[in-house]
Design an enzyme around this catalytic site. Structure first.
Site, mmCIF file in Angstrom:
data_model
loop_
_atom_site.group_PDB
_atom_site.id
_atom_site.type_symbol
_atom_site.label_atom_id
_atom_site.label_comp_id
_atom_site.label_asym_id
_atom_site.label_seq_id
_atom_site.Cartn_x
_atom_site.Cartn_y
_atom_site.Cartn_z
ATOM 1 N N HIS A 150 1.594 5.989 4.926
ATOM 2 C CA HIS A 150 1.454 6.219 6.365
ATOM 3 C C HIS A 150 1.151 4.940 7.143
ATOM 4 C CE1 HIS A 150 -3.009 6.825 5.501
ATOM 5 N NE2 HIS A 150 -3.067 6.095 6.614
ATOM 6 N N ASP A 180 1.359 9.526 -0.754
ATOM 7 C CA ASP A 180 0.952 8.655 0.348
ATOM 8 C C ASP A 180 0.796 7.213 -0.119
ATOM 9 O OD1 ASP A 180 0.357 7.926 2.923
ATOM 10 O OD2 ASP A 180 -1.751 8.508 2.824
ATOM 11 N N SER A 286 -7.212 2.133 5.976
ATOM 12 C CA SER A 286 -6.193 2.778 5.144
ATOM 13 C C SER A 286 -5.373 1.748 4.378
ATOM 14 C CB SER A 286 -5.253 3.608 6.015
ATOM 15 O OG SER A 286 -5.894 4.759 6.501
#
Length: 344
Positions: A150, A180, A286
């Site tokens: 992402h 992911d 992230s």
């Protein structure tokens, strides 16, 4: 004399390797009978003695082979494969017994940060609607970097900045939205410091951990905490446009425990098992590293609950100690697929 000789013959059985007196009338030699020990004749009597057994020479080759067998036996159970090759790049790998930091500094946040920070980068992805910021972990000296899917999803271009301030252009090698995860490669990079990939199967609740990333573009930010829980079911969106819909602030929406955090994940989602941590994670973390006390990466930070869900501005976002990381063993098992250029 005859009786005495008969008794002697009975007491000392004649041996084939001794000579008897020449005649019964001849005087008995003081050397007869011979002194003990005595024993029955054997099949080898009278044969030449065997040559002494030569000691086997354990040369350098034999020694190295023995060492290699021991190393394989130990490494096979505790560590990632010694070499995962792409060209001349080698993935740094370590088991739970390996300490990136000195044993005397194990668990020391400053020592861990100094050792691992050079292996964590900031990622700037240019989207059609703006840009977003994330983090990544260097896994080869030639510039292979693991991050979240992402972070780079829908990106038109990717810029990466290393801890020493150098900037690189990066290309996507492969993506796996079901986990992911994504693999990108820096252009023209060499001599980088790869992170040591640990063993997430040995992680326990309560273990000390350190997180390194670029929250809100603050490159190389270090926070610490513990492992709060294991095997948490975290659901994230697989829609490439989802990040752009969030305004590029890095607040990727996710579901946990039946609740939505940071917005709606949409209808296209995937669920994976995650490590939960209370180490402070914020938008931009992230794709960064979750590290154990020995300096080994045990997870890729992937989702965090931010108070910006209730705020109109990402600048008001803040960690509340609810973060999740993809276990590093999941990353290692997915590397071959990512390197093959699969995009899913």
């Amino acid at each position: 004399m005859t009786e005495t000789q008969g008794n002697d013959a009975q007491q000392y059985p004649q041996q084939h390797y001794y000579s008897a007196p020449a005649s019964p009338s001849a005087p008995v030699s003081p050397e007869w009978p011979p002194p003990p020990p005595y024993g029955p004749p054997t099949a080898t009597d009278g044969m030449p003695a065997p040559e002494p057994r030569k000691k086997r020479n354990r040369g350098p080759v034999a020694l190295l082979a023995a060492v290699a067998i021991v190393a394989a036996a130990v490494g096979g159970g505790t560590a990632y494969a010694f070499q995962e090759l792409t060209g001349k790049d080698t993935v740094a790998a370590a088991g739970t017994s390996t300490n990136v930091v000195p044993s005397s500094k194990k668990g020391n946040v400053a020592a861990i940060a100094a050792a691992v920070s050079p292996s964590v980068v900031e990622i700037q992805a240019t989207l059609s609607s703006g840009s977003s910021t994330g983090s990544g972990v260097i896994i080869t000296s030639g510039g292979e970097i693991v991050t979240n899917n992402h972070v780079i999803s829908g990106a038109q271009s990717i810029k990466v900045r290393t801890s020493d301030g150098k900037s690189y252009t990066a290309q996507v090698v492969g993506t796996d939205s079901s986990k992911d995860l994504a693999l990108i490669k820096l252009q023209g990079a060499s001599g980088l410091t790869p992170a040591s990939l640990g063993n997430s199967s040995s992680v326990q609740v309560g273990d000390s951990v350190v997180a390194i990333g670029s929250p809100e573009g603050l490159t190389g930010t270090v926070t610490s905490g513990i492992v709060s829980a294991l095997n948490r079911d975290v659901t994230v969106s697989t829609d490439e446009n989802q990040g752009q819909n969030q305004g590029g602030d890095g607040n990727w929406p996710f579901q946990f425990g039946g609740r939505h955090f940071n917005g709606d994940t949409g209808s296209s989602t995937t669920t994976y098992k995650a490590i939960q941590t209370d180490a402070s994670l914020n938008p931009g973390n992230s794709g960064g590293a979750l590290i154990d006390a020995g300096g080994n990466v045990i997870g890729i930070n992937s989702a965090m609950y931010s108070s910006s869900q209730q705020s109109s501005s990402s600048s008001d976002a803040g960690s509340i100690g609810l973060g999740f990381a993809i276990p590093v063993n999941t990353v290692k098992s997915d590397l071959a697929k990512l390197r093959a250029g699969n995009n899913s």
